[in-house]
Design an enzyme around this catalytic site. Structure first.
Site, PDB file in Angstrom:
ATOM      1  N   ARG A 179      45.162  35.507  35.869  1.00 38.14           N
ATOM      2  CA  ARG A 179      46.173  34.707  36.560  1.00 38.14           C
ATOM      3  C   ARG A 179      46.373  33.395  35.802  1.00 38.14           C
ATOM      4  O   ARG A 179      46.827  33.398  34.669  1.00 38.14           O
ATOM      5  CB  ARG A 179      45.758  34.468  38.011  1.00 38.14           C
ATOM      6  CG  ARG A 179      46.009  35.665  38.910  1.00 38.14           C
ATOM      7  CD  ARG A 179      45.233  35.583  40.192  1.00 38.14           C
ATOM      8  NE  ARG A 179      43.795  35.618  39.905  1.00 38.14           N
ATOM      9  CZ  ARG A 179      42.847  35.771  40.815  1.00 38.14           C
ATOM     10  NH1 ARG A 179      43.166  35.874  42.073  1.00 38.14           N
ATOM     11  NH2 ARG A 179      41.585  35.812  40.472  1.00 38.14           N
TER      12      ARG A 179
ATOM     13  N   HIS B 154      45.637  43.145  42.889  1.00 37.26           N
ATOM     14  CA  HIS B 154      44.765  44.221  42.392  1.00 37.26           C
ATOM     15  C   HIS B 154      45.567  45.520  42.215  1.00 37.26           C
ATOM     16  O   HIS B 154      45.378  46.225  41.222  1.00 37.26           O
ATOM     17  CB  HIS B 154      43.628  44.507  43.392  1.00 37.26           C
ATOM     18  CG  HIS B 154      42.679  43.357  43.621  1.00 37.26           C
ATOM     19  ND1 HIS B 154      42.400  42.856  44.862  1.00 37.26           N
ATOM     20  CD2 HIS B 154      41.928  42.629  42.751  1.00 37.26           C
ATOM     21  CE1 HIS B 154      41.509  41.872  44.760  1.00 37.26           C
ATOM     22  NE2 HIS B 154      41.206  41.704  43.496  1.00 37.26           N
TER      23      HIS B 154
HETATM   24  P1  ADP Z   1      39.546  37.690  43.458  1.00 38.42           P
HETATM   25  O1  ADP Z   1      39.430  36.931  42.170  1.00 38.42           O
HETATM   26  O2  ADP Z   1      40.934  37.701  44.042  1.00 38.42           O
HETATM   27  O3  ADP Z   1      38.490  37.404  44.483  1.00 38.42           O
HETATM   28  P2  ADP Z   1      38.193  40.067  42.436  1.00 38.42           P
HETATM   29  O4  ADP Z   1      36.878  39.482  42.155  1.00 38.42           O
HETATM   30  O5  ADP Z   1      38.187  41.249  43.324  1.00 38.42           O
HETATM   31  O6  ADP Z   1      39.308  39.177  43.113  1.00 38.42           O
HETATM   32  O7  ADP Z   1      38.944  40.322  41.074  1.00 38.42           O
HETATM   33  C1  ADP Z   1      38.841  41.457  40.283  1.00 38.42           C
HETATM   34  C2  ADP Z   1      39.752  41.277  39.092  1.00 38.42           C
HETATM   35  O8  ADP Z   1      41.106  41.292  39.531  1.00 38.42           O
HETATM   36  C3  ADP Z   1      39.592  39.981  38.315  1.00 38.42           C
HETATM   37  O9  ADP Z   1      39.773  40.243  36.950  1.00 38.42           O
HETATM   38  C4  ADP Z   1      40.721  39.127  38.827  1.00 38.42           C
HETATM   39  O10 ADP Z   1      41.125  38.164  37.861  1.00 38.42           O
HETATM   40  C5  ADP Z   1      41.784  40.172  39.033  1.00 38.42           C
HETATM   41  N1  ADP Z   1      42.792  39.743  39.979  1.00 38.42           N
HETATM   42  C6  ADP Z   1      42.616  39.403  41.277  1.00 38.42           C
HETATM   43  N2  ADP Z   1      43.792  39.030  41.829  1.00 38.42           N
HETATM   44  C7  ADP Z   1      44.731  39.134  40.842  1.00 38.42           C
HETATM   45  C8  ADP Z   1      46.138  38.862  40.761  1.00 38.42           C
HETATM   46  N3  ADP Z   1      46.810  38.388  41.804  1.00 38.42           N
HETATM   47  N4  ADP Z   1      46.758  39.096  39.589  1.00 38.42           N
HETATM   48  C9  ADP Z   1      46.065  39.531  38.520  1.00 38.42           C
HETATM   49  N5  ADP Z   1      44.747  39.787  38.524  1.00 38.42           N
HETATM   50  C10 ADP Z   1      44.083  39.589  39.663  1.00 38.42           C
END
Ligand code: ADP
Length: 161
Positions: free
Chosen positions: A90, A17
């Site tokens: 991802r 994030h």
């Molecule tokens: P998670 O999918 O890890 O539970 P969130 O719902 O908080 O996290 O995700 C918010 C946004 O951040 C989404 O668009 C998700 O794809 C992106 N995101 C989460 N982790 C990563 C990462 N390691 N690299 C790129 N984007 C990410």
């Protein structure tokens, strides 16, 4: 001023994030990290804990703010009159879901544009869910999350000595 919304659960904030936020700040003047508050979904960190962890990590950066919303993202976007939404991508599995979500959001609100940033080379394997699992089982996550999040995870798992 160009502002973007970056919505998610952030349960908790990971370096994945952080990478997306820092890169979004190169494209936009201001980013509103917008934590989805879904009372039906159980989270490890409370809404207040998630807010304060993100604020702590970006302390002193006036180009970032943290807000919460519940219900539809498009309603939140309309209420703020901000129509740029950041999402991170991802693996292929993210693409499928994000593709549907972006299309649905655009159908609900044609003004809304979703901007995707490809995950970083050091963060592509990170998800809040996996980081939580590893941390709660006593694994080392110091290279995967900011220091304050690492400490908060240790506190949750009762392993903070
Ligand atoms: P998670 O999918 O890890 O539970 P969130 O719902 O908080 O996290 O995700 C918010 C946004 O951040 C989404 O668009 C998700 O794809 C992106 N995101 C989460 N982790 C990563 C990462 N390691 N690299 C790129 N984007 C990410």
């Amino acid at each position: 001023m160009k502002t973007a919304i970056y919505p998610g659960s952030f349960d908790p904030l990971t370096n994945g994030h952080v990478d997306i936020i820092e890169r979004s700040l190169k494209l936009f003047d201001h980013v509103i990290v917008s934590i989805l508050h879904n009372s039906a979904k159980s989270t490890l960190f409370s809404l207040d804990e998630r807010i304060s962890l993100i604020k702590e990590v970006f302390k002193g950066n006036s180009r970032l703010s943290v807000e919460t919303f519940d219900g539809l993202l498009v309603n939140f976007a309309k209420s703020k009159q901000i129509f740029s939404v950041m999402r991170g991508l991802r693996a292929a599995s993210d693409f499928e879901y994000e593709f549907q979500l972006a299309a649905m959001n655009r159908r609900l609100c044609p003004d809304l544009e979703t901007v995707f940033l490809m995950t970083g080379k050091d963060t592509f394997f990170l998800s809040s869910r996996l980081v939580k699992e590893v941390a709660l089982l006593g694994g080392e996550v110091s290279s995967m999350v900011p220091k304050v999040v690492e400490i908060a995870l240790k506190n949750k798992s009762g392993k903070n000595k």
